[in-house]
Write a protein that holds these residues in place. Structure first.
Motif, PDB file in Angstrom:
ATOM      1  N   VAL A  55     -31.152   7.458  37.290  1.00 51.00           N
ATOM      2  CA  VAL A  55     -29.729   8.291  36.353  1.00 51.00           C
ATOM      3  C   VAL A  55     -28.264   8.538  36.597  1.00 51.00           C
ATOM      4  O   VAL A  55     -28.046   8.907  38.219  1.00 51.00           O
ATOM      5  CB  VAL A  55     -29.743   9.861  35.828  1.00 51.00           C
ATOM      6  CG1 VAL A  55     -28.447  10.480  35.168  1.00 51.00           C
ATOM      7  CG2 VAL A  55     -31.820   9.534  35.256  1.00 51.00           C
ATOM      8  N   PRO A  61     -24.053  12.460  33.661  1.00 52.19           N
ATOM      9  CA  PRO A  61     -23.904  10.864  32.772  1.00 52.19           C
ATOM     10  C   PRO A  61     -22.831  11.102  31.301  1.00 52.19           C
ATOM     11  O   PRO A  61     -23.234  11.309  30.583  1.00 52.19           O
ATOM     12  CB  PRO A  61     -24.825  11.662  32.012  1.00 52.19           C
ATOM     13  CG  PRO A  61     -24.860  12.595  32.597  1.00 52.19           C
ATOM     14  CD  PRO A  61     -24.790  12.869  33.477  1.00 52.19           C
ATOM     15  N   THR A  62     -21.451  10.047  31.496  1.00 48.28           N
ATOM     16  CA  THR A  62     -20.741  10.572  30.341  1.00 48.28           C
ATOM     17  C   THR A  62     -20.638   9.382  28.877  1.00 48.28           C
ATOM     18  O   THR A  62     -21.524   8.054  29.429  1.00 48.28           O
ATOM     19  CB  THR A  62     -19.686  10.618  31.057  1.00 48.28           C
ATOM     20  OG1 THR A  62     -19.301   9.916  31.990  1.00 48.28           O
ATOM     21  CG2 THR A  62     -18.851  11.505  32.643  1.00 48.28           C
ATOM     22  N   ILE A  63     -20.264   9.585  28.251  1.00 44.64           N
ATOM     23  CA  ILE A  63     -20.103   8.304  27.490  1.00 44.64           C
ATOM     24  C   ILE A  63     -19.552   6.650  28.472  1.00 44.64           C
ATOM     25  O   ILE A  63     -19.411   5.300  27.785  1.00 44.64           O
ATOM     26  CB  ILE A  63     -19.069   8.666  26.445  1.00 44.64           C
ATOM     27  CG1 ILE A  63     -20.103   9.276  25.814  1.00 44.64           C
ATOM     28  CG2 ILE A  63     -19.332   7.170  24.900  1.00 44.64           C
ATOM     29  CD1 ILE A  63     -19.367  10.283  24.093  1.00 44.64           C
ATOM     30  N   LYS A  76     -19.018   6.346  31.398  1.00 44.35           N
ATOM     31  CA  LYS A  76     -20.129   5.585  31.915  1.00 44.35           C
ATOM     32  C   LYS A  76     -21.244   4.210  31.634  1.00 44.35           C
ATOM     33  O   LYS A  76     -21.502   3.918  31.839  1.00 44.35           O
ATOM     34  CB  LYS A  76     -20.539   6.915  32.828  1.00 44.35           C
ATOM     35  CG  LYS A  76     -21.170   6.547  34.498  1.00 44.35           C
ATOM     36  CD  LYS A  76     -20.167   5.521  35.272  1.00 44.35           C
ATOM     37  CE  LYS A  76     -20.844   5.310  36.452  1.00 44.35           C
ATOM     38  NZ  LYS A  76     -19.922   4.833  37.219  1.00 44.35           N
ATOM     39  N   CYS A  77     -21.897   5.242  30.272  1.00 45.71           N
ATOM     40  CA  CYS A  77     -22.750   4.631  29.681  1.00 45.71           C
ATOM     41  C   CYS A  77     -22.182   2.808  28.962  1.00 45.71           C
ATOM     42  O   CYS A  77     -22.836   2.082  29.076  1.00 45.71           O
ATOM     43  CB  CYS A  77     -23.726   5.443  28.618  1.00 45.71           C
ATOM     44  SG  CYS A  77     -24.143   7.074  28.529  1.00 45.71           S
ATOM     45  N   GLN A  78     -20.987   3.479  28.711  1.00 48.95           N
ATOM     46  CA  GLN A  78     -20.212   2.266  28.017  1.00 48.95           C
ATOM     47  C   GLN A  78     -20.438   1.286  29.049  1.00 48.95           C
ATOM     48  O   GLN A  78     -20.413  -0.006  28.715  1.00 48.95           O
ATOM     49  CB  GLN A  78     -19.622   2.300  27.237  1.00 48.95           C
ATOM     50  CG  GLN A  78     -18.912   3.007  26.268  1.00 48.95           C
ATOM     51  CD  GLN A  78     -18.071   3.590  25.134  1.00 48.95           C
ATOM     52  OE1 GLN A  78     -17.041   3.503  26.000  1.00 48.95           O
ATOM     53  NE2 GLN A  78     -18.093   4.121  24.575  1.00 48.95           N
ATOM     54  N   GLU A  79     -19.540   1.684  30.330  1.00 43.65           N
ATOM     55  CA  GLU A  79     -19.502   0.287  31.666  1.00 43.65           C
ATOM     56  C   GLU A  79     -21.052  -0.537  32.143  1.00 43.65           C
ATOM     57  O   GLU A  79     -21.609  -0.842  32.272  1.00 43.65           O
ATOM     58  CB  GLU A  79     -19.284   1.181  32.520  1.00 43.65           C
ATOM     59  CG  GLU A  79     -19.287   0.664  33.450  1.00 43.65           C
ATOM     60  CD  GLU A  79     -18.191   1.488  34.801  1.00 43.65           C
ATOM     61  OE1 GLU A  79     -18.658   0.843  36.711  1.00 43.65           O
ATOM     62  OE2 GLU A  79     -17.778   2.439  34.511  1.00 43.65           O
ATOM     63  N   LEU A  80     -22.164   0.874  31.845  1.00 40.93           N
ATOM     64  CA  LEU A  80     -23.545   0.479  32.399  1.00 40.93           C
ATOM     65  C   LEU A  80     -23.682  -1.175  31.371  1.00 40.93           C
ATOM     66  O   LEU A  80     -24.677  -1.985  31.440  1.00 40.93           O
ATOM     67  CB  LEU A  80     -24.251   1.270  32.418  1.00 40.93           C
ATOM     68  CG  LEU A  80     -24.486   1.972  33.518  1.00 40.93           C
ATOM     69  CD1 LEU A  80     -25.109   3.528  33.667  1.00 40.93           C
ATOM     70  CD2 LEU A  80     -24.096   1.245  34.416  1.00 40.93           C
ATOM     71  N   SER A  81     -24.047  -0.640  29.532  1.00 39.86           N
ATOM     72  CA  SER A  81     -24.017  -1.388  28.717  1.00 39.86           C
ATOM     73  C   SER A  81     -23.620  -2.556  28.838  1.00 39.86           C
ATOM     74  O   SER A  81     -23.679  -3.547  28.836  1.00 39.86           O
ATOM     75  CB  SER A  81     -23.352  -1.339  27.575  1.00 39.86           C
ATOM     76  OG  SER A  81     -22.487  -0.552  26.780  1.00 39.86           O
TER      77      SER A  81
END
Length: 191
Positions: A107, A111-113, A115-120
């Motif tokens: 994790v 856990p922000t949106i 950060k999730c977009q960057e990881l994808s």
């Protein structure tokens, strides 16, 4: 006799000529059968004119109706879905907590949106960057298979067994795919 007019059976069952000429639907008789005869499964008998005629589709018994079978299947599916929902509601939170405890090192904090977009995006471009290496390894595997085929006289029994098992596995996956494609039916195949 009907209302003082004598009608023969042919006059009651066949439509008039002008009706036959322009319309292909059968002529409806002027009387309606009693309730008991409308509920009979195959044909209704009119007590007024003693004429037999088929029941409309809406008055046939439920056992002949495919929608009734579909309705019972739908009710079964709904009850199973309710059971699954209750199970998830009861055990879902504890499962989520244990899963997150086991995998907390994966994790990213916070856990922000964004950060999730960057990881994808990182995942997508990392996989895209791995394509040349996969392409090279595919051609190496193909060259080694060609070499084995060229030297098949020196092939060991173990290698032939592995190749046969691989072929059987491919055939089994093909059969499974056909079963899934036909809606999980196990009958009606050409063997």
């Amino acid at each position: 006799m009907h209302n003082g007019v004598r009608l023969d059976k042919a006059a009651l069952t066949s439509p008039p000529r002008q009706y036959r000429r322009y319309n292909t639907r059968p002529l409806l008789l002027p009387c309606t059968p009693p309730i008991a005869s409308r509920l009979s499964p195959t044909r209704a008998l009119s007590s007024d004119l003693s004429v037999r005629r088929p029941l409309p589709q809406t008055l046939r018994p439920q056992s002949e109706d495919p929608m009734a079978a579909l309705g019972s299947k739908l009710a079964q599916l709904q009850s199973k879905a309710c059971e699954a929902t209750r199970f998830v509601a009861k055990h879902g939170c504890t499962y989520h907590k244990t899963l997150m405890e086991k995998n907390k090192h994966y994790v990213v904090d916070p856990p922000t949106i964004e950060k999730c977009q960057e990881l994808s995006k990182q995942l997508f471009y990392t996989r895209l960057a791995s394509l040349p290496g996969r392409y090279e390894s595919f051609w190496k595997e193909l060259d080694s298979a060609k070499l084995l085929w060229k030297n098949r006289s020196n092939l060991k029994v173990e290698d032939a067994g592995v190749a046969a098992l691989f072929g059987i596995e491919l055939y089994a996956w093909s059969c499974l795919g056909e079963i899934v494609g036909r809606g999980f039916t196990l009958t009606g195949y050409h063997v």
